[in-house]
Design a protein around this motif. Structure first.
Motif, mmCIF file in Angstrom:
data_model
loop_
_atom_site.group_PDB
_atom_site.id
_atom_site.type_symbol
_atom_site.label_atom_id
_atom_site.label_comp_id
_atom_site.label_asym_id
_atom_site.label_seq_id
_atom_site.Cartn_x
_atom_site.Cartn_y
_atom_site.Cartn_z
ATOM 1 N N ALA A 142 7.753 -7.853 22.945
ATOM 2 C CA ALA A 142 8.813 -7.194 22.175
ATOM 3 C C ALA A 142 8.725 -7.589 20.697
ATOM 4 C CB ALA A 142 10.183 -7.550 22.744
ATOM 5 N N ILE A 143 8.373 -8.833 20.439
ATOM 6 C CA ILE A 143 8.218 -9.290 19.055
ATOM 7 C C ILE A 143 7.069 -8.546 18.387
ATOM 8 C CG2 ILE A 143 7.654 -11.254 17.563
ATOM 9 C CD1 ILE A 143 9.030 -13.037 19.743
ATOM 10 N N ARG A 144 5.957 -8.415 19.103
ATOM 11 C CA ARG A 144 4.807 -7.673 18.553
ATOM 12 C C ARG A 144 5.204 -6.235 18.222
ATOM 13 N NH1 ARG A 144 2.223 -10.563 22.596
ATOM 14 N NH2 ARG A 144 0.825 -12.144 21.766
ATOM 15 N N ALA A 145 5.910 -5.593 19.137
ATOM 16 C CA ALA A 145 6.311 -4.200 18.932
ATOM 17 C C ALA A 145 7.241 -4.064 17.725
ATOM 18 C CB ALA A 145 6.982 -3.653 20.192
ATOM 19 N N GLN A 146 8.216 -4.959 17.614
ATOM 20 C CA GLN A 146 9.137 -4.865 16.488
ATOM 21 C C GLN A 146 8.469 -5.293 15.191
ATOM 22 O OE1 GLN A 146 12.012 -3.275 16.443
ATOM 23 N NE2 GLN A 146 12.032 -3.601 14.240
ATOM 24 N N GLY A 147 7.539 -6.230 15.264
ATOM 25 C CA GLY A 147 6.766 -6.602 14.080
ATOM 26 C C GLY A 147 5.972 -5.408 13.565
ATOM 27 N N LYS A 148 5.425 -4.649 14.499
ATOM 28 C CA LYS A 148 4.675 -3.441 14.126
ATOM 29 C C LYS A 148 5.621 -2.401 13.505
ATOM 30 C CE LYS A 148 1.230 -0.263 15.911
ATOM 31 N NZ LYS A 148 0.357 0.078 17.031
ATOM 32 N N ALA A 149 6.793 -2.243 14.071
ATOM 33 C CA ALA A 149 7.769 -1.286 13.529
ATOM 34 C C ALA A 149 8.216 -1.705 12.128
ATOM 35 C CB ALA A 149 8.971 -1.167 14.460
ATOM 36 N N THR A 150 8.457 -2.995 11.953
ATOM 37 C CA THR A 150 8.874 -3.491 10.634
ATOM 38 C C THR A 150 7.747 -3.302 9.622
ATOM 39 O OG1 THR A 150 10.337 -5.100 11.691
ATOM 40 C CG2 THR A 150 9.766 -5.499 9.381
ATOM 41 N N GLY A 151 6.538 -3.652 10.002
ATOM 42 C CA GLY A 151 5.384 -3.460 9.123
ATOM 43 C C GLY A 151 5.138 -2.002 8.811
ATOM 44 N N GLY A 152 5.385 -1.126 9.785
ATOM 45 C CA GLY A 152 5.234 0.307 9.566
ATOM 46 C C GLY A 152 6.220 0.829 8.532
ATOM 47 N N THR A 153 7.413 0.269 8.524
ATOM 48 C CA THR A 153 8.411 0.649 7.523
ATOM 49 C C THR A 153 7.936 0.235 6.134
ATOM 50 O OG1 THR A 153 10.171 0.414 9.147
ATOM 51 C CG2 THR A 153 10.827 0.385 6.843
ATOM 52 N N CYS A 154 7.364 -0.957 6.037
ATOM 53 C CA CYS A 154 6.804 -1.420 4.758
ATOM 54 C C CYS A 154 5.694 -0.469 4.296
ATOM 55 C CB CYS A 154 6.223 -2.826 4.899
ATOM 56 S SG CYS A 154 7.431 -4.122 5.187
ATOM 57 N N ALA A 155 4.790 -0.161 5.198
ATOM 58 C CA ALA A 155 3.647 0.684 4.851
ATOM 59 C C ALA A 155 4.088 2.081 4.414
ATOM 60 C CB ALA A 155 2.691 0.772 6.038
ATOM 61 N N ALA A 156 5.081 2.638 5.085
ATOM 62 C CA ALA A 156 5.565 3.977 4.717
ATOM 63 C C ALA A 156 6.115 3.977 3.293
ATOM 64 C CB ALA A 156 6.633 4.437 5.700
ATOM 65 N N CYS A 157 6.826 2.938 2.937
ATOM 66 C CA CYS A 157 7.377 2.836 1.579
ATOM 67 C C CYS A 157 6.245 2.648 0.565
ATOM 68 C CB CYS A 157 8.384 1.696 1.512
ATOM 69 S SG CYS A 157 9.386 1.702 0.015
ATOM 70 N N HIS A 158 5.271 1.821 0.900
ATOM 71 C CA HIS A 158 4.142 1.602 -0.006
ATOM 72 C C HIS A 158 3.390 2.900 -0.271
ATOM 73 C CE1 HIS A 158 3.607 -3.023 0.673
ATOM 74 N NE2 HIS A 158 4.837 -2.683 0.356
ATOM 75 N N ARG A 159 3.161 3.679 0.764
ATOM 76 C CA ARG A 159 2.433 4.945 0.588
ATOM 77 C C ARG A 159 3.147 5.864 -0.394
ATOM 78 N NH1 ARG A 159 1.489 4.243 6.094
ATOM 79 N NH2 ARG A 159 3.277 5.519 6.671
ATOM 80 N N GLN A 160 4.447 5.855 -0.368
ATOM 81 C CA GLN A 160 5.217 6.784 -1.184
ATOM 82 C C GLN A 160 5.588 6.224 -2.571
ATOM 83 O OE1 GLN A 160 8.595 8.235 0.932
ATOM 84 N NE2 GLN A 160 8.995 9.858 -0.535
ATOM 85 N N PHE A 161 5.772 4.919 -2.677
ATOM 86 C CA PHE A 161 6.358 4.367 -3.885
ATOM 87 C C PHE A 161 5.536 3.270 -4.568
ATOM 88 C CE2 PHE A 161 10.058 5.955 -1.450
ATOM 89 C CZ PHE A 161 10.530 6.874 -2.381
ATOM 90 N N ARG A 162 4.343 2.999 -4.078
ATOM 91 C CA ARG A 162 3.529 1.934 -4.668
ATOM 92 C C ARG A 162 2.149 2.454 -5.017
ATOM 93 N NH1 ARG A 162 1.005 -3.302 -1.738
ATOM 94 N NH2 ARG A 162 0.411 -4.413 -3.609
#
Length: 165
Positions: A142-162
């Protein structure tokens, strides 16, 4: 027992002074709104925050890869990510973008599409908060899955705003 008029006048004057002076004394006790950081201070602080989050995500993933993950280390890493995420959006005040003359990878659309950016930051706060709860539960999958979800949120923002540097 009745008080003489000569006694009442000084007491009323003293009371009047107290009521007038009280707001002046209370003024310094009230918190003033925090001023926005200077553009340079905002850029430096947000870059430091994102580096801190990245290091915490690495520490969490390193624990998950180990033979005996240390729950305390994972909890500390998740708490760092969540606490830092909550503070990051205030570090993008108007005037702290590429036109400020301070090196930054922040794209101008952070300020021209602020609602979308703020939405992405809110998602990061939610996902990192979930991460803390799940890490406290101790289930590695569950930690791995949520870590991936949290990291995915970071990546989505980076793609659009960085900008890529």
């Amino acid at each position: 027992m009745t008080k003489s008029p000569s006694f009442r006048r000084p007491m009323l004057a003293l009371l009047g002074f107290s009521l007038i002076g009280l707001p002046m004394l209370a003024g310094p006790l009230t918190a003033a709104p925090a001023a926005a950081p200077s553009p340079k201070a905002a850029v430096v602080a947000r870059q430091a925050g994102y580096k801190k989050m990245g290091a915490a995500m690495k520490a969490l993933n390193d624990q998950l890869k180990s033979d005996a993950p240390a729950k305390a280390a994972m909890v500390a890493a998740a708490q760092t990510i969540a606490a830092t995420a909550r503070d990051q959006s205030r570090l993008f005040p108007a005037g702290s973008g590429p036109t400020a003359g301070v090196p930054t990878d922040a794209l101008p659309n952070i300020w021209t599409d602020r609602a979308t950016f703020d939405g992405q930051m809110a998602k990061l706060v939610v996902e990192s908060g979930k991460l803390v709860g799940i890490v406290n539960g101790g289930n590695a999958d569950a930690i791995r899955a949520q870590g991936k979800a949290t990291g995915g949120t970071c990546a989505a923002c980076h793609r659009q705003f960085r900008a890529d540097s």
